[in-house]
Structure formats: structure tokens, C-alpha cells
Design a protein around this motif. Structure first.
Motif, PDB file in Angstrom:
ATOM      1  N   THR A   1       1.129   4.111  -3.012  1.00  0.00           N
ATOM      2  CA  THR A   1       0.477   5.609  -2.499  1.00  0.00           C
ATOM      3  C   THR A   1       1.652   6.443  -3.221  1.00  0.00           C
ATOM      4  O   THR A   1       1.568   6.923  -3.627  1.00  0.00           O
ATOM      5  CB  THR A   1       0.642   5.485  -0.990  1.00  0.00           C
ATOM      6  OG1 THR A   1      -0.340   4.876  -1.186  1.00  0.00           O
ATOM      7  CG2 THR A   1       0.253   6.870  -0.604  1.00  0.00           C
ATOM      8  N   VAL A   2       3.182   5.995  -3.129  1.00  0.00           N
ATOM      9  CA  VAL A   2       3.796   6.889  -3.389  1.00  0.00           C
ATOM     10  C   VAL A   2       4.224   6.680  -4.584  1.00  0.00           C
ATOM     11  O   VAL A   2       3.940   7.907  -5.113  1.00  0.00           O
ATOM     12  CB  VAL A   2       5.311   6.050  -2.788  1.00  0.00           C
ATOM     13  CG1 VAL A   2       6.502   6.691  -3.866  1.00  0.00           C
ATOM     14  CG2 VAL A   2       5.025   6.957  -1.632  1.00  0.00           C
TER      15      VAL A   2
ATOM     16  N   ALA B   1       0.356  -1.557   0.349  1.00  0.00           N
ATOM     17  CA  ALA B   1       0.347  -0.234  -0.011  1.00  0.00           C
ATOM     18  C   ALA B   1       1.226   0.916   0.334  1.00  0.00           C
ATOM     19  O   ALA B   1       0.816   2.605  -0.962  1.00  0.00           O
ATOM     20  CB  ALA B   1      -0.947   0.127   1.530  1.00  0.00           C
ATOM     21  N   ALA B   2       2.056   0.772   0.929  1.00  0.00           N
ATOM     22  CA  ALA B   2       2.630   2.848   0.985  1.00  0.00           C
ATOM     23  C   ALA B   2       3.006   2.820  -0.604  1.00  0.00           C
ATOM     24  O   ALA B   2       3.618   4.117  -0.665  1.00  0.00           O
ATOM     25  CB  ALA B   2       3.919   2.367   1.854  1.00  0.00           C
TER      26      ALA B   2
ATOM     27  N   SER C   1       1.758   6.755  -6.807  1.00  0.00           N
ATOM     28  CA  SER C   1       0.755   7.545  -7.429  1.00  0.00           C
ATOM     29  C   SER C   1       0.422   8.699  -7.421  1.00  0.00           C
ATOM     30  O   SER C   1       0.038   9.595  -8.293  1.00  0.00           O
ATOM     31  CB  SER C   1      -1.575   6.495  -6.612  1.00  0.00           C
ATOM     32  OG  SER C   1      -0.232   7.095  -5.607  1.00  0.00           O
ATOM     33  N   VAL C   2       1.578   9.373  -7.040  1.00  0.00           N
ATOM     34  CA  VAL C   2       2.411  11.171  -5.976  1.00  0.00           C
ATOM     35  C   VAL C   2       3.243  11.352  -6.939  1.00  0.00           C
ATOM     36  O   VAL C   2       3.235  12.054  -7.657  1.00  0.00           O
ATOM     37  CB  VAL C   2       2.141  11.356  -4.771  1.00  0.00           C
ATOM     38  CG1 VAL C   2       3.162  12.510  -4.861  1.00  0.00           C
ATOM     39  CG2 VAL C   2       0.773  10.652  -4.216  1.00  0.00           C
TER      40      VAL C   2
END
Length: 123
Positions: free
Chosen positions: A94-95, A90-91, A97-98
Motif C-alpha cells: 500500500t505504501v 499488505a502495508a 503504491s502511493v
């Protein structure tokens, strides 16, 4: 009030080292009356310890040491706890996707370059 200022140290700084001293103890001769505290000549450095206590005895040991140095994941993957895998995944998502849109935007908007250049620069 005409005082002549002279440099307090006559030795180059490279041959000096900082010393912890009390406020009353001057470090260089001639500074006792002015109350200055500076540095004193460095003592000879102690011999450095050997880099490897146990040197590899054969090629296999040398190979294992080099693989662990150049591919660090080989030392932590065997000890990885798969209970934390989903949190790590998940981390990572998230990274990514940014970071991906941000790097593409910087490349096209600010630098007027191809978006691929932004992706390569972010890597």
C-alpha cells in the motif's frame, strides 16, 4: 510615573537553572519587595552513570553489540511473529503504491527533473 527598569538578573543565564518554588519565595536577593521569581545558580551536576554496566569482555561480544547497533533488524527478526507477515506485506504494498507515483510526479511536475531523481529522493 517615571520608573526605571533595571534587569532583575545580574548573572548570565548559562550559569542558572530553573527551580521550583512557591509563589511567596523569591529566588534572587533583592526581589522580595517586588515579588519577582526568577532562577538561582545551578548546583553541581551529579556524576553521569556509566554507559555500559557490563562491558564486552572479548571481540565476539563487541562484534555482536556493533552488529545489533548498525543492523537493527538482527535484534528483532529472530523474535518476529510470522502470523503478522501478511498484514505487514499488505502495508508495504500500500505504501509503495502511493509513494512511487507520488515521488515520480513531484520530480517531473514540480521540480522538472528526471523521475529517477524523485525515486531516489523518496528513498
Amino acid at each position: 510615573m517615571d520608573q526605571h527598569l533595571t534587569p532583575p538578573m545580574s548573572r548570565p543565564i548559562s550559569s542558572l537553572s530553573i527551580r521550583q518554588a512557591s509563589e511567596e519565595q523569591p529566588l534572587l536577593a533583592g526581589d522580595e519587595e517586588q515579588g519577582r521569581h526568577y532562577v538561582e545558580p545551578a548546583a553541581s551536576a551529579p556524576p553521569s552513570p556509566p554507559l555500559f554496566e557490563n562491558k564486552p569482555h572479548n571481540r565476539w561480544d563487541t562484534f555482536k553489540i556493533r552488529v545489533r547497533y548498525y543492523i537493527p533488524s538482527t535484534s528483532w527478526v529472530p523474535n518476529y511473529s510470522f502470523n503478522s507477515f501478511w498484514g505487514d506485506a499488505a502495508a508495504g504494498v500500500t505504501v509503495a503504491s502511493v509513494l512511487i507515483p507520488q515521488s515520480m510526479s513531484y520530480a517531473t511536475g514540480l521540480a522538472k527533473l528526471n523521475p529517477t531523481v524523485g525515486l531516489l529522493a523518496a528513498a
